[in-house]
Design an enzyme around this catalytic site. Structure first.
Site, PDB file in Angstrom:
ATOM      1  N   HIS A 213     -16.438  22.969  -5.193  1.00  0.00           N
ATOM      2  CA  HIS A 213     -15.291  22.152  -5.602  1.00  0.00           C
ATOM      3  C   HIS A 213     -15.033  21.145  -4.483  1.00  0.00           C
ATOM      4  O   HIS A 213     -13.923  21.001  -3.974  1.00  0.00           O
ATOM      5  CB  HIS A 213     -14.064  23.027  -5.880  1.00  0.00           C
ATOM      6  CG  HIS A 213     -13.455  22.734  -7.216  1.00  0.00           C
ATOM      7  ND1 HIS A 213     -12.124  22.514  -7.419  1.00  0.00           N
ATOM      8  CD2 HIS A 213     -14.030  22.602  -8.442  1.00  0.00           C
ATOM      9  CE1 HIS A 213     -11.880  22.267  -8.700  1.00  0.00           C
ATOM     10  NE2 HIS A 213     -13.026  22.318  -9.336  1.00  0.00           N
TER      11      HIS A 213
ATOM     12  N   HIS B  14     -23.080  16.462 -12.367  1.00  0.00           N
ATOM     13  CA  HIS B  14     -22.362  17.722 -12.198  1.00  0.00           C
ATOM     14  C   HIS B  14     -22.659  18.700 -13.336  1.00  0.00           C
ATOM     15  O   HIS B  14     -22.748  19.906 -13.116  1.00  0.00           O
ATOM     16  CB  HIS B  14     -20.859  17.440 -12.130  1.00  0.00           C
ATOM     17  CG  HIS B  14     -20.040  18.599 -11.683  1.00  0.00           C
ATOM     18  ND1 HIS B  14     -20.031  19.050 -10.386  1.00  0.00           N
ATOM     19  CD2 HIS B  14     -19.206  19.423 -12.369  1.00  0.00           C
ATOM     20  CE1 HIS B  14     -19.223  20.093 -10.287  1.00  0.00           C
ATOM     21  NE2 HIS B  14     -18.706  20.341 -11.477  1.00  0.00           N
TER      22      HIS B  14
ATOM     23  N   ASP C 168     -26.652  30.607  -5.301  1.00  0.00           N
ATOM     24  CA  ASP C 168     -26.695  29.507  -4.335  1.00  0.00           C
ATOM     25  C   ASP C 168     -25.721  28.408  -4.708  1.00  0.00           C
ATOM     26  O   ASP C 168     -25.286  28.292  -5.846  1.00  0.00           O
ATOM     27  CB  ASP C 168     -28.107  28.931  -4.218  1.00  0.00           C
ATOM     28  CG  ASP C 168     -28.649  28.411  -5.545  1.00  0.00           C
ATOM     29  OD1 ASP C 168     -27.964  27.602  -6.193  1.00  0.00           O
ATOM     30  OD2 ASP C 168     -29.755  28.808  -5.939  1.00  0.00           O
TER      31      ASP C 168
END
Length: 730
Positions: free
Chosen positions: A90, A44, A494
């Protein structure tokens, strides 16, 4: 360290990564240091699987002020104004807790924008859910996820008084185990007032501001870097809870701070909290920091250094101030009843020194963590399914009458109007919205005498049958919607959502998707200025469809000339721009009528795409046309039905086609245009060299399209009300 193997497993660190940590530190790490490496080297935060393929993205143009690498991208939109924007995911938090996950996604993306010095003026979202029509447990849960996610987005955005002006939502069983919640925000500021996330200047104070730190969200960045399994549901971390009232105060305080010359840099505490913000700010400047963790405002008793560094408590900022300005900065936050404290200083050693009541609790070189994270070269393999999928053709199936096909398509949850969702958003906050959700096509806001236009698109079916071409089409579609509002597309952001990168077939999909984005951006002269990668969208071995969501931003110099996307006048000429072919690969037609996501992608032609943009933009400037809408999902028939339903105006259309089913074809680079000045429009199209065809006119109470003839009221009843009926199903 006792139980080292278990500690590494819990932190998702490999043996190889641990060996690398030993080389960097030249000693064994403690638990705090392992936690920091784990977060910063997570998928992440580090993009370790994707970085190899992102490096070649086109990121420069004369109008690009800041490309990827900062909190958000920045472009020059004229008259001394800069637009600051980004899209982020998310996904994992939203599946666990849809309301809080989606709400904090909005809060995070807004902070990414205003930490650059910009006032957020527009938000959009790109949402994917699974099956919502059935009576089974999965469908019921998916309906719950839709309702709660949208409520979370609405409640946070509305409280912040940032208008949610548009977005997209699609449904497919591939998202049953992993929904996607992608949030976009755009802000504006003067070009000279942009702030960056840097910490430099030896001795400059490091200031914490915002909410007190709690233990919420510990391990969230690592969690978002792994796939789900029902067996592991009990180990999922507590999802952070957002407080938009605090964020609103934080925004006001930061905007006031930006009017001073008190600070050097600022960054929000997003994924990995204080860890990522401190390491990234120091890393960008090549500096070090001393941080005194006992000085960080705490919300809970008994918190340890590990908690302070890894918490993802929301609504927090890290600031590098100018020496001597500490009290001035603190007073601004105090004015808004926000916690703020000097928690450290910038050093020249290139090392992060973490103290706990004057004892050294951790010491890590900055650059190996922030700028030199591992870059993986994962195995790739063309998916086995593609050969079978690409061999499917429309001729393989028994013909279904167009009347029946239309009925089934117009009832699709992907087609019908989503008013029950978007009416929850305050789309008119700030009073500058020109075109919002439900208007079809792109969204627009007024900036001075100009308009900023935003489009958000991705067709997951296209990406499933052709990961490279599908990603290119997402760029084309998002930019096309901007152009069809009369604006010039300038740049994209993006959000690249894919499955498990440890699966070579998923990694191949990702690599091809990046190739498609690069190809389209180069061909269309639209650079990438910001973005996000979300991998590990997989549950129990089932990955989502490749979903590279693209948001495009463009400008229209005249805010009075933002083109509508539905009809404006009776008895107007309707023209079709572009070529329609019998192209049904990845279409809604194949999915809804035959249950297939298959076929070959409709042909891409960048030259025709640019000609379409040129025609519409110039025709609009010269007041030759009244509206324009792309021919999208469901082809010409469904696009006309949407336009007629929104305008309460029938149409009578007839155009030549080799196969009567081509009214549902999804060939690219096409638009339906209501033309005011036919002679001049024809002349302009000939000059540009693009095919146009007059196919009919507006008016009446029916939608007639070739062999279809249906009462407008019947279509409106379905189009405007069906989605609420689906969503309210008990």
């Amino acid at each position: 360290m006792k139980d080292l193997a278990e500690v590494l497993r819990a932190h998702k660190l490999t043996d190889g990564e641990y060996e690398n940590i030993l080389k960097i530190l030249k000693r064994e790490p403690n638990l705090l240091e392992i936690g920091i490496f784990s977060a910063m080297w997570s998928e992440h935060c580090s993009y370790k699987s994707s970085k190899k393929y992102l490096d070649g993205f086109p990121t420069k143009a004369p109008w690009v002020i800041q490309g990827p690498g900062e909190n958000a991208g920045v472009i020059d939109v004229g008259n001394g104004v800069a637009a600051v924007f980004k899209m982020e995911s998310h996904n994992h938090p939203s599946f666990i807790d849809p309301y809080e996950g989606a709400a904090t996604g909005v809060g995070g993306i807004l902070r990414d924008v205003f930490t650059m010095g910009a006032d957020p003026v527009a938000a959009m979202n790109s949402l994917r859910f699974g099956d919502i029509k059935g009576d089974d447990k999965v469908s019921k849960y998916q309906r719950h996820l839709v309702k709660e996610s949208v409520k979370g987005i609405a409640d946070y955005g509305n409280t912040m008084e940032v208008p949610t002006v548009g977005g997209e939502i699609t449904f497919d069983s591939s998202y049953n185990g992993n929904i996607l919640v992608n949030a976009f925000a755009l802000g504006i500021c003067k070009k000279e007032d942009i702030f960056y996330g840097r910490a430099e200047g030896i001795g400059n104070p490091v200031i914490y501001a915002g909410n007190k730190t709690g233990r919420d969200g510990l391990g969230a960045a690592v969690m978002a870097s792994d796939s789900f399994s029902d067996e592991e549901s009990s180990s999922k971390p507590q999802i952070q809870k957002g407080n938009p009232h605090v964020e609103k105060l934080l925004l006001k305080a930061c905007l006031e701070l930006f009017k001073t010359d008190f600070i050097v840099g600022i960054q929000d505490m997003g994924a990995a909290g204080l860890t990522s913000s401190s390491f990234e700010m120091a890393g960008r400047a090549g500096s070090g920091m001393k941080i005194y963790l006992d000085k960080v405002p705490a919300r809970e008793e008994g918190m340890e250094p590990y908690d302070f560094m890894l918490s993802e408590t929301q609504e927090r900022m890290l600031i590098c101030a100018k020496k001597g300005c500490e009290d001035k900065v603190l007073n601004i936050f105090k004015k808004y009843n926000l916690d703020a404290a000097v928690i450290g200083e910038v050093t020249d050693g290139g090392v992060m020194e973490l103290y706990w009541f004057n004892e050294l609790a951790g010491e890590i070189p900055v650059l190996p963590v922030s700028e030199e994270a591992p870059v993986l070269d994962r195995p790739i393999k063309k998916p086995n399914y593609l050969e079978k999928v690409n061999s499917v053709d429309l001729s393989d199936f028994e013909k279904i009458p167009n009347s029946e096909a239309f009925k089934r398509l117009i009832e699709s949850e992907e087609v019908v109007d989503k008013a029950t969702l978007y009416e929850q958003f305050d789309s008119m906050a700030k009073g500058n919205t020109l075109k919002a959700s439900g208007s079809l096509g792109a969204s627009a806001i007024k900036i001075g005498n100009s308009a900023l236009v935003m489009g958000c698109e991705c067709n997951p079916r296209f990406n499933y049958i052709d990961p490279k071409g599908g990603a290119a089409v997402a760029v084309m579609q998002s930019c096309r919607n901007v152009a069809l509002a009369g604006a010039k597309p300038l740049a994209i952001t993006d959000c690249l959502n894919y499955g498990n990168p440890e699966n070579p077939e998923v990694m191949w999909q990702f690599a091809k998707g990046c190739e498609g984005i690069k190809e389209a951006c180069l061909a269309l002269n639209v650079p990438v200025v910001s973005g996000n990668v979300s991998l590990y969208n997989e549950t129990d071995g089932e990955s989502i469809f490749p979903t590279p969501a693209i948001a495009a931003v463009g400008t229209n110099k005249d805010s009075n000339k933002v083109l509508p996307s539905f009809f404006t006048k009776e008895n107007s000429a309707i023209y079709l721009v572009g070529e329609t072919k019998s192209e049904f690969g990845g279409t809604l037609y194949l999915k809804e009528l035959y249950g297939e996501v298959a076929g070959s992608l409709p042909k891409i032609d960048y030259e025709n795409e640019l000609k379409l943009w040129d025609l519409i933009i110039k025709a609009n400037e010269n007041s030759l046309i009244n509206c324009a809408k792309e021919v999208g999902v469901g082809g010409i028939a469904i696009s006309l039905a949407k336009m007629s339903s929104k305008s309460n105006m029938g149409v009578n259309v007839n155009f030549a086609c080799e196969d009567e089913r081509e009214i549902f074809s999804e060939s690219h680079s096409r638009a339906l245009v209501e033309v005011e000045d036919e002679a001049s429009f024809i002349e302009l199209a000939q000059k540009i060299g693009i095919k146009i065809e007059k196919i009919g006119s507006t008016g009446g109470k029916k939608i007639v399209c070739n062999d279809l003839s249906i009462q407008l009221d019947e279509i409106k009843e379905t189009y405007l009300n069906k989605f609420k009926q689906i969503l309210d199903k008990v």
